[in-house]
Design an enzyme around this catalytic site. Structure first.
Site, PDB file in Angstrom:
ATOM      1  CD  GLU A  58      57.011  -5.207 -42.414  1.00  0.00           C
ATOM      2  OE1 GLU A  58      56.566  -6.040 -43.228  1.00  0.00           O
ATOM      3  OE2 GLU A  58      58.208  -5.195 -42.056  1.00  0.00           O
ATOM      4  CG  PHE A  81      66.627  -5.548 -35.419  1.00  0.00           C
ATOM      5  CD1 PHE A  81      65.721  -6.518 -35.025  1.00  0.00           C
ATOM      6  CD2 PHE A  81      66.140  -4.446 -36.113  1.00  0.00           C
ATOM      7  CE1 PHE A  81      64.366  -6.389 -35.308  1.00  0.00           C
ATOM      8  CE2 PHE A  81      64.804  -4.305 -36.406  1.00  0.00           C
ATOM      9  CZ  PHE A  81      63.914  -5.278 -36.005  1.00  0.00           C
ATOM     10  CD  GLU A 121      79.816  -1.088 -72.287  1.00  0.00           C
ATOM     11  OE1 GLU A 121      80.303  -1.408 -73.387  1.00  0.00           O
ATOM     12  OE2 GLU A 121      80.215  -1.567 -71.204  1.00  0.00           O
ATOM     13  NE  ARG A 179      87.430  -7.776 -71.627  1.00  0.00           N
ATOM     14  CZ  ARG A 179      88.645  -7.243 -71.711  1.00  0.00           C
ATOM     15  NH1 ARG A 179      89.611  -7.669 -70.912  1.00  0.00           N
ATOM     16  NH2 ARG A 179      88.909  -6.324 -72.605  1.00  0.00           N
ATOM     17  CD  GLU A 185      86.493  -3.949 -67.097  1.00  0.00           C
ATOM     18  OE1 GLU A 185      85.475  -4.602 -67.354  1.00  0.00           O
ATOM     19  OE2 GLU A 185      87.301  -3.556 -67.963  1.00  0.00           O
TER      20      GLU A 185
END
Length: 1333
Positions: free
Chosen positions: A265, A339, A806, A884, A1265
Site C-alpha cells: 500500500e 485477495f 503505430e 474500417r 486481427e
C-alpha cells in the site's frame, strides 16, 4: 536501543553475496536489480504489483521451523531494505541459452507460451517458485500460481498447457490419456490433421538437485534476523527493530511513522500519490508480531503475519477442528482466494490491511462482522484490546488506534453450531482485483431454533469506511429466519445504506443491489443448513440452490487442430510446421533485450514529462524555476527548443503539437519535459513545474460532441441498394442503438525510447519501441529541421503493440529527440504505466443508431446505420478507423440494402488511435446487435437469423466487392459440428429451467475481416537479404517483431524460397537505414507484405546463383556461395512488393478495398450469476480459415490471444473518466484485463482444412486481427443468459446491453425484485462520477 545495530544491507542474488553500505530506503528491489546489478530480465510492467512482470523468488531461512521458505514477490514494490538476510533468485539465476535452460523455461518456450516475451520472466518465476515449494503440484494449484501475473499476447492457454506437464494429473499420453480427454465428443480427425503442437516427450526432466542452493551463511547465522537495522536515505530513514520495546519507542518518537511489511500500500502511495513518509519502520522481525497462537476463543495472529501464512494456518485449522468451530475461517479462506495474487499475499501483513482502513478492504468486513479482537499497545498507554465493530473505523483511512499505538495481534474467533458466517465479494475480475462491494455476514440463533439472537452485517464499498447497518441489525433480532425476513431486510438495508447518485466510484444502483444480493445468498445458504438440521419449516426449492454455491472452475482443457504438412514436403522446409518463436528461449531466460534493458550510454539523461492536468484550458504561464533548482536536473525542454516544426500528424499534417504552446486539449498532453541525471530526479522535478491554466468547458463524450456539433470533417457514407424503399416494404422495422467502449492497449512494455545524438551532420540514432519506425524518423527529422537521412530508427523487438505504438509512439520519441538534440547527450524515457495510460490513447469508443427492416422469417432486407467514434483531441487515424468500421458493418451477412454513415467526434480526451481490429470489431458489433434485436422481436434463436443471412460464394458486399473463395459457411458448419451446438443448447435450456439465479447462454458468431490497409499507399513492403561467404543469411524486412512471430515466419518463408535450412538464416532488427520508407506493422498485413518482399529478394538471389548451381549440381549451399563470391556475383538483394488490384474511392463509392478476407466462427457457452453479474466462460470452440498456415503454432497463438483480448473488450475492460475529462483508470489496480482464470474452461481451436489463398504468401492468410471479434460470442452468450433471467422475472423482448458487459451491466440487466428497489436516477439530475465515452 538494545542489541546490535547495523546499517549494512547483506543479501544474496542468484547465489552471489551483495553488500550495500548505503542502502536507499526508497529504492525498490527491482530498481536495484536492473540499475545496480544489470539484471534486466526482471521487468517493470506497472509499478504497483498488478501485472507480475517483476516477479522474483525470495528465500529465507526460518530459524523457528528450521526450514527454507521460498515465496514469489513483486520486485517493483519490495523495498531493497527489506531484503536483508534474504536470497533473491531472478530469471537469470535459473538458466540461460548458453548454459542451458531450466525445465520451467524450456517448457514455456517450447509450448509456444511466449509471444512478445515481456511478461515471460515474471511468469517463469511464479512457476519456478511453486515448484521449489511443491515439485509436483496439482493442476488447480498450478493454475492459481499465476493469479498475480498478466499476459496481453498469448491468451494464456499455451502457458498453462506447458506447465501442466509438471502436475500430478499430467500423463505423457497427452490428449490420448483417459483423464485428459477434452470432452469434444464430435471431434473426428481426418487424415493429415494434427493436434500436437508440442513434443512433450523431449522435455527436460525436473531435477531438484540442479537448483541453486540456499546460501549457507544465511542459514547458519541468526544475526540477520536479530540485528537492529537502520538505513538513512536522501529523504527517508528506515528502521528495522527486532524487539517490541524498540518498536514502541520508535512509534512514540515518530508517531507519524509508517509501519511497512509488504509495502503493497505504502509503495503505491509514495509512487503514484506522491506521499512522503520520512520515517519508515519494518516490524517484520519482532517475535510477538509474527507469532500464531491457538486459544480457547480462536486463533491469534501476530500483526506482521502474512496473508499467505494465515491462509495456510486456517486451512490446517479446518482440518483439525470440527466444522461448526471454523465457519469464520472458511469465509476468510474463501475471501483470501480472491485477495490480490500470490506475490502480494506472500508479503502483505494482516495488520496492514486493517490499519490502511481502505473502504474496499476485502478482510475488514469479515473482521467487523465476526467481532475480531485486536491487541494494541503503545509506550505511553500500555496494552489494550479493541473489538472491531461499527465504532472501529472513525473516518476515511482512520481507525480507533492512537497515533503511537501499534497492532500486536488479531484474534479470529471460533464459532458454535448456532452461529453462521459468510463472506462475499464482487469485482470486475475475480482474480487479483479490488472489490466493487464486499461483505461479511454473521448470524447467531437462539439454541435449537431459527430465531435470530444477533445479526452482524458489514459492507465495504458503500461508504468512506467499512460500514455496519446497525439499524437493520437491531431491527431483526427476535425474528424467525424465514422467507418473510428477506424483503424486510432488503428494505431496511436500502434505507440503512444510502448512496447518492454520482457518489465516488459510480455504479450506485449496482452497489446498492449487491448489498441485498449478498444477504439473499447468505439467507439461502443458512436456510439450507437449518433445513438439514430440521430447525426450519421453510424449504429452499432446488431451483434456488445454485445461488449459494461458491465459485468453482474446473481445470482448463483445450484442443488445437491444424493441417499437417504434406507427406512429400522436404524435411528442411519449415513452412507449415509449428516451430517455436525464434526468440522464445531468450525471452524465457530474460536475455531478450528491450529498450530499457539496454545499458546506459555515457552521459545519458532521463526525461520526465510535464503534462496537462486539465482537459481543456488556455496556458497562462509555466514556471520551471523550482524544478530547475532540484538535484540532478539539467534543463527544462519546451516548444521554444524545437528547431523545426512543433506540429505533426499521423494522417494529416499539423494535426497536433509536440509541445503544447498556448492551449491544452486534453489531460496528459505534453507541455514540456524536465531532463535530469536519473529517472527519479526527472519525474520528481517534473511534478514541481507550475502551470497556470484558464479552464475552458471540455467535450468528453460522443453524445456531448453530437450535441455541440464537434466533429472532424464531414460525414462519409457507404451504401448499396435502396434502403428507404426496403424499410417501407419490410414486415418489421425496429430502431436501436449500440455502444462499444474504448479499450486500453495495455502492452506490457510501455512506450520507450533512447535518442543518441551522434555529434556530426545532425545525425541521431534512436531506439524506439514502435510499430512504425519510418513515421518516427520523419517526424523527428521535421522537428529537428534535418533531412530524414540523418535520423536512424532501430527496433529489435517490442514488448507488445496492438496498434498503440503505430502512431502514438511518435508523441513520446519526438520530445526525447528534441531534448537530446539541444543538450548533445543521450536521453532516455520509458513511461510509467500510469503515464502511458494517461497520455497515449485507446481503442475508439463507438456509438451507433440504427434502423433495421426484416421479414417474418428473419431475412434482413434493410439496415441504416449512423455510426460515431470518439477521436479525442486530434484526428490521428480516426477516419481510417471509421472507414474500417463502415466496411465491416455487414460482418458476415448479406444485407441487400445497407447504408452506413460515419461521423468522427472531436473531444477533449487523449487522442484515440489504432488498436487490433482498427474499427472492424466496433462495426461488426453493431450488426450483431441488430441480429439479436431481430431474433428477440420474432421470438426465434439468433442462430437462425445469423444462418439465414450468411454471405455465400459470389455475393457482393455493400461496398461492391465480390466474395471469392468465401468460407464463412464452411467455418459455420464445422463450428456447429465441433462444438456439438444443438445438443448443448438443449442442455442449456434444461439448466435454465432448473435454476433461477444461475443462467447459461450459448451462441455462435461468425466474422469476415478484410485484409489490406484501407490507405492504398501503405500496402507495400521492402526486404533486404544478405548472403555471407560462409553461407549464412541475414534477413531484414520492413516489419517489426512485437510478439506475433513475424521474424519467425519470415525466416520460414526465406528458408523455403532459398531452399536452405532455417538455421542458416538470422534476423537482427528493423532499421530505417536498411529498409527505407516502411509501412507500419499493422492491419494484419505483416506476413503478407513482407513475406512477398522476402520471396522477391530471394528469387533475385537464386536467379544470380542458378548458373553456379547448374555448374556444380552436387555442391553444397556453402560451395555455391563461395563460388559466387569468387565469381564476383552480388550476394545481396532487395525485394519489394505492393498489393495488386486494390483501392477504394469514397467519392465514387467504387473499388476493391481488400485483397481478400479472413473468416472464422466461434461458439461460446457462458454461465452468469444473476445476483452479482459475475460470469464464467465454460467453453469456446473456434474454427478459423487461415488458408495454408505458415506456422500453425503461431497462428493458433494469435487466434487465442486475439480472442482473449477481445474478451476483455466485450466483457471486462471499462475506461472510467470524469465529466471534466480526468482519467481514473490508470493502471492494473483499477483497469482490469483478462487474467489466467478468465479464459474459457474448455478452449478449442481448429484451423479450417483445405483452404487456399493465392493472394498471399504460400497460400496463407492474415491472422493478427480477424479472431478478435469472435470474442463477441461470449458477449452474446451472456446476453442469451440474461434474457433467460429476465424471462423468469416476466421481462420479454429486446433490451440494451452496452459493451463491455461488466458485472454491473449483467446484474442490472437481470431485472428482478431486488433491482426494482433501486431505480436509476434521472439523467441530468446529478453529476455522474464517470461518464460513458
Amino acid at each position: 536501543m538494545t542489541g546490535d545495530m547495523s546499517s549494512e544491507l547483506v543479501f544474496y542474488v542468484n547465489g552471489i553475496k551483495v553488500v550495500e553500505e548505503n542502502a536507499e530506503p526508497e529504492t525498490t528491489l527491482l530498481q536495484f536489480l536492473r540499475q545496480k546489478l544489470g539484471l534486466t530480465g526482471t521487468k517493470l510492467g506497472c509499478g504497483e504489483g498488478g501485472c507480475g512482470a517483476c516477479t522474483v523468488m525470495v528465500s529465507r531461512f526460518d530459524h523457528y521451523s528450521k526450514k527454507i521458505c521460498h515465496f514469489s514477490v513483486n520486485a517493483c514494490l519490495a523495498p531493497l531494505c527489506s531484503m536483508h538476510g534474504m536470497a533473491v533468485t531472478t530469471v537469470e539465476g535459473i538458466g540461460s541459452v548458453k548454459n542451458g535452460l531450466h525445465p520451467v523455461q524450456e517448457r514455456l518456450a517450447k509450448s509456444h507460451g511466449s509471444q512478445c516475451g515481456f511478461c515471460t520472466p515474471g511468469i517463469i518465476m511464479s512457476m519456478y517458485t511453486l515448484l521449489r515449494n511443491d515439485p509436483q503440484p496439482t493442476i488447480e494449484h498450478m493454475e492459481k500460481a499465476f493469479e498475480g501475473n498478466l499476459c496481453r499476447c498469448t491468451g494464456y492457454r499455451p502457458i498453462l498447457d506447458g506447465f501442466r506437464t509438471f502436475t500430478k494429473e499430467y500423463c505423457a499420453m497427452g490428449e490420448n490419456c483417459c483423464k485428459n480427454k477434452n470432452g469434444n465428443n464430435n471431434l473426428q480427425l481426418e487424415d493429415g490433421v494434427g493436434t500436437d503442437l508440442v513434443k512433450t516427450k523431449a522435455f527436460l526432466p525436473l531435477d531438484a538437485t540442479q537448483d541453486p542452493i540456499f546460501p549457507p551463511e544465511l542459514q547458519n547465522s541468526t544475526k540477520f534476523d536479530t540485528d537492529y537495522l537502520i538505513y538513512r536515505g536522501e529523504r527517508v530513514v528506515w528502521h528495522r527493530p527486532t524487539k517490541l520495546d524498540e518498536l514502541l519507542d520508535l512509534k512514540s518518537t515518530y508517531p507519524d511513522a509508517r509501519l511497512v511489511v509488504g509495502n503493497t500500500e505504502i509503495g503505491v502511495e509514495m509512487k503514484f500519490k506522491n506521499m512522503k513518509y520520512p520515517v519508515m519502520i519494518a516490524p517484520t522481525h519482532i517475535p510477538e508480531l509474527v507469532d500464531i497462537t491457538h486459544t480457547d476463543l480462536g486463533i491469534r495472529f501476530g500483526a506482521s503475519v502474512t496473508l499467505s501464512r494465515i491462509d495456510q494456518e486456517l486451512k490446517e485449522a479446518i482440518a483439525k477442528y470440527s466444522e461448526p468451530k471454523t465457519r469464520v475461517f472458511t469465509a476468510v479462506i474463501e475471501m483470501l482466494r480472491w485477495f490480490a495474487g500470490y506475490q502480494i499475499r506472500n508479503v502483505a501483513a494482516v495488520a496492514g490491511n486493517i490499519i490502511t482502513a481502505s473502504p474496499i478492504s476485502d478482510l475488514n468486513p469479515l473482521f467487523l462482522a465476526c467481532g475480531a479482537v485486536l491487541e494494541v499497545q503503545s509506550k505511553e498507554s500500555g496494552r489494550r484490546q479493541i473489538t472491531m465493530d461499527e465504532k472501529f473505523f472513525l473516518g476515511y483511512r482512520k481507525t480507533a488506534l492512537t497515533s503511537t499505538e501499534v497492532v500486536i495481534n488479531i484474534l479470529l474467533p471460533f464459532t458454535s453450531k448456532n452461529e453462521y458466517f459468510g463472506g462475499y465479494k464482487q469485482a470486475y475480475r475475480r482474480e487479483d482485483d479490488i472489490a466493487t462491494v464486499n461483505s461479511g455476514i454473521y448470524v447467531v440463533f437462539e439454541d435449537n431454533s431459527n430465531v435470530i439472537k444477533k445479526l452482524s452485517l458489514a459492507y465495504g464499498g458503500m461508504a468512506i469506511t467499512t460500514i455496519m447497518p446497525t439499524r437493520t441489525m437491531a431491527a431483526v433480532v427476535g425474528r424467525k429466519w424465514d422467507d418473510s425476513l428477506v424483503m424486510d431486510i432488503c428494505r431496511l438495508l436500502a434505507d440503512d445504506l444510502p448512496l447518492q447518485p454520482g457518489s465516488p466510484g459510480g455504479m450506485v444502483e449496482y452497489r446498492r443491489t449487491l448489498t441485498i444480493s449478498f444477504f439473499f445468498k447468505f439467507y439461502l445458504s443458512v436456510q439450507m443448513q437449518l433445513q438439514s438440521m430440521h430447525l426450519s419449516k421453510t424449504k429452499v426449492p432446488s431451483y434456488l440452490h445454485s445461488a449459494t454455491a461458491p465459485f468453482h472452475r474446473d481445470p482448463s482443457k483445450s484442443t488445437q487442430i491444424y493441417q499437417e504438412v504434406a507427406s512429400g514436403q522436404r524435411e528442411e522446409d519449415p513452412v507449415g510446421r509449428p516451430i517455436n518463436h525464434l526468440s522464445a528461449m531468450k525471452q524465457a531466460t530474460g536475455e531478450a533485450v528491450y529498450i530499457d534493458d539496454m545499458p546506459k550510454f555515457q552521459n545519458e539523461l532521463y526525461m520526465g514529462f510535464v503534462m496537462s492536468k486539465k482537459a481543456y484550458a488556455n496556458i497562462k504561464s509555466v514556471d520551471a524555476s523550482e524544478a530547475l533548482s532540484m538535484p540532478g536536473v539539467v534543463d527544462y525542454i519546451s516548444h521554444v527548443d524545437v528547431p523545426g516544426k512543433n506540429t505533426w500528424g499521423a494522417a494529416l499534417p499539423d494535426d497536433e503539437e509536440i509541445f503544447a504552446t498556448t492551449q491544452v486539449l486534453c489531460e496528459g498532453q505534453i507541455i514540456g519535459g524536465i531532463v535530469a541525471e536519473t529517472q527519479i530526479q526527472a519525474q520528481r522535478a517534473a511534478k514541481c513545474v507550475k502551470v497556470e491554466y484558464e479552464e475552458l468547458k471540455p467535450i468528453i463524450t460522443i453524445k456531448e460532441a453530437i450535441e455541440a456539433g464537434s466533429f472532424f470533417g464531414s460525414p462519409q457514407k457507404i451504401s448499396c441498394g435502396d434502403v428507404e424503399a426496403a424499410l417501407q416494404q419490410a414486415d418489421h422495422v425496429i430502431e436501436g442503438e449500440c455502444h462499444v467502449g474504448g479499450q486500453e492497449h495495455f502492452y506490457l512494455e510501455t512506450q520507450a525510447v533512447i535518442a543518441i545524438p551522434k555529434g556530426e551532420d545532425g545525425e541521431m540514432e534512436m531506439f524506439i519501441s514502435t510499430q512504425n519506425p519510418t513515421e518516427s524518423q520523419h517526424v523527428t527529422a521535421e522537428a529537428l529541421n534535418v533531412p530524414a537521412n540523418r535520423i536512424v530508427v532501430r527496433v529489435k523487438r517490442i514488448g507488445g503493440g496492438f496498434g498503440g505504438k503505430e502512431t502514438r509512439s511518435v508523441m513520446i520519441s519526438t520530445p526525447v529527440a528534441i531534448a537530446a538534440n539541444k543538450l548533445g547527450r543521450p536521453v532516455r524515457v520509458m513511461l510509467d504505466r500510469d503515464e502511458d495510460m494517461l497520455m497515449t490513447g485507446t481503442r475508439h469508443p463507438f456509438y451507433a443508431k440504427y434502423k433495421i427492416g426484416f421479414m417474418d422469417g428473419g431475412k434482413i432486407t434493410a439496415l441504416e446505420i449512423n455510426i460515431y467514434n470518439n477521436a479525442g483531441m486530434s484526428q490521428d487515424l480516426s477516419w481510417a478507423v471509421m472507414h474500417r468500421a463502415m466496411f465491416h458493418s455487414d460482418n458476415a451477412y448479406k444485407i441487400p440494402n445497407l447504408s452506413t454513415t460515419g461521423h468522427v467526434c472531436r473531444t477533449n480526451i487523449s487522442s484515440n488511435t489504432a488498436f487490433r481490429g482498427f474499427g472492424g470489431p466496433q462495426g461488426m458489433m453493431v450488426v450483431e446487435q441488430c441480429i439479436t434485436d431481430v431474433a428477440y422481436t420474432l421470438g426465434v434463436s439468433p442462430i437462425k437469423v445469423r444462418e439465414l443471412n450468411l454471405y455465400q460464394e459470389g455475393d457482393r458486399t455493400h461496398y461492391g466487392q465480390l466474395l471469392e473463395h468465401c468460407t464463412v459457411q464452411r467455418c459455420w458448419d464445422e463450428c456447429l459440428n465441433q462444438s456439438d451446438y444443438f445438443r448443448r443448447k438443449k442442455e442449456v435450456d434444461i439448466f435454465n429451467s432448473e435454476n433461477r439465479w444461475k443462467k447459461r447462454g450459448i451462441t455462435i458468431v461468425p466474422t469476415k475481416f478484410g485484409i489490406a490497409y484501407t490507405a492504398l499507399f501503405l500496402n507495400q513492403a521492402g526486404a533486404l537479404v544478405h548472403i555471407y561467404m560462409d553461407g549464412s543469411v541475414l534477413l531484414t524486412h520492413a516489419g517489426v517483431e512485437m510478439g506475433q512471430g513475424l521474424h519467425t515466419k519470415m525466416i520460414q518463408v526465406a528458408s523455403r524460397a532459398l531452399r536452405i535450412p532455417a538455421s542458416k538464416i538470422h534476423t537482427s532488427e528493423v532499421g530505417t537505414n536498411t529498409v527505407p520508407n516502411t509501412s507500419p506493422t499493422a492491419a494484419s498485413c505483416g506476413s503478407d507484405l513482407n513475406g512477398m518482399a522476402v520471396i522477391n529478394a530471394c528469387k533475385t538471389l537464386l536467379e544470380r546463383l542458378e548458373p553456379i548451381m547448374l555448374e556444380n549440381p552436387k555442391g553444397t549451399w556453402e560451395d555455391w556461395i563461395k563460388s559466387a563470391y569468387i565469381n564476383r556475383i552480388s550476394l545481396s538483394a532487395t525485394g519489394f512488393y505492393k498489393t495488386p488490384g486494390i483501392g477504394y474511392d469514397f467519392n465514387t463509392g467504387k473499388g476493391r478495398p481488400f485483397n481478400y478476407f479472413t473468416s472464422g466462427v466461434a461458439c461460446s457457452e457462458v454461465e452468469i450469476d444473476c445476483l452479482t453479474g459475475d460470469h464464467q466462460v465454460l467453453r469456446t470452440d473456434i474454427v478459423m480459415d487461415v488458408g495454408v498456415s505458415l506456422n500453425p503454432a503461431i497462428d493458433i497463438g494469435q487466434i487465442e490471444g486475439g480472442f482473449t483480448q477481445g474478451y476483455g473488450l466485450m466483457m471486462m475492460e471499462q475506461q472510467k473518466i470524469s465529466p471534466k475529462g480526468i482519467l481514473y483508470t490508470r493502471g492494473p489496480g483499477n483497469y482490469k484485463i483478462p487474467g489466467f482464470g478468465d479464459i474459457p474452461v474448455q478452449f478449442n481451436v481448429t484451423l479450417l482444412k483445405g483452404s487456399v489463398n493465392e493472394k498471399a504468401v504460400y497460400s496463407s492468410k492474415a491472422i493478427g486481427e480477424p479472431p478478435l471479434f469472435l470474442s463477441s460470442s461470449v458477449f452474446f452468450a451472456a446476453k442469451d443468459a440474461i434474457a433467460s433471467a429476465r424471462a423468469d422475472a416476466g421481462h420479454h423482448g429486446n433490451f440494451i446491453l452496452p459493451s463491455p458487459a461488466t458485472p454491473e451491466r449483467v446484474r442490472m440487466a437481470c431485472e428482478d425484485q431486488f433491482t426494482d428497489l433501486f431505480p436509476k436516477a434521472k439523467e441530468g439530475t446529478f453529476t455522474p462520477w464517470f461518464v460513458e465515452l
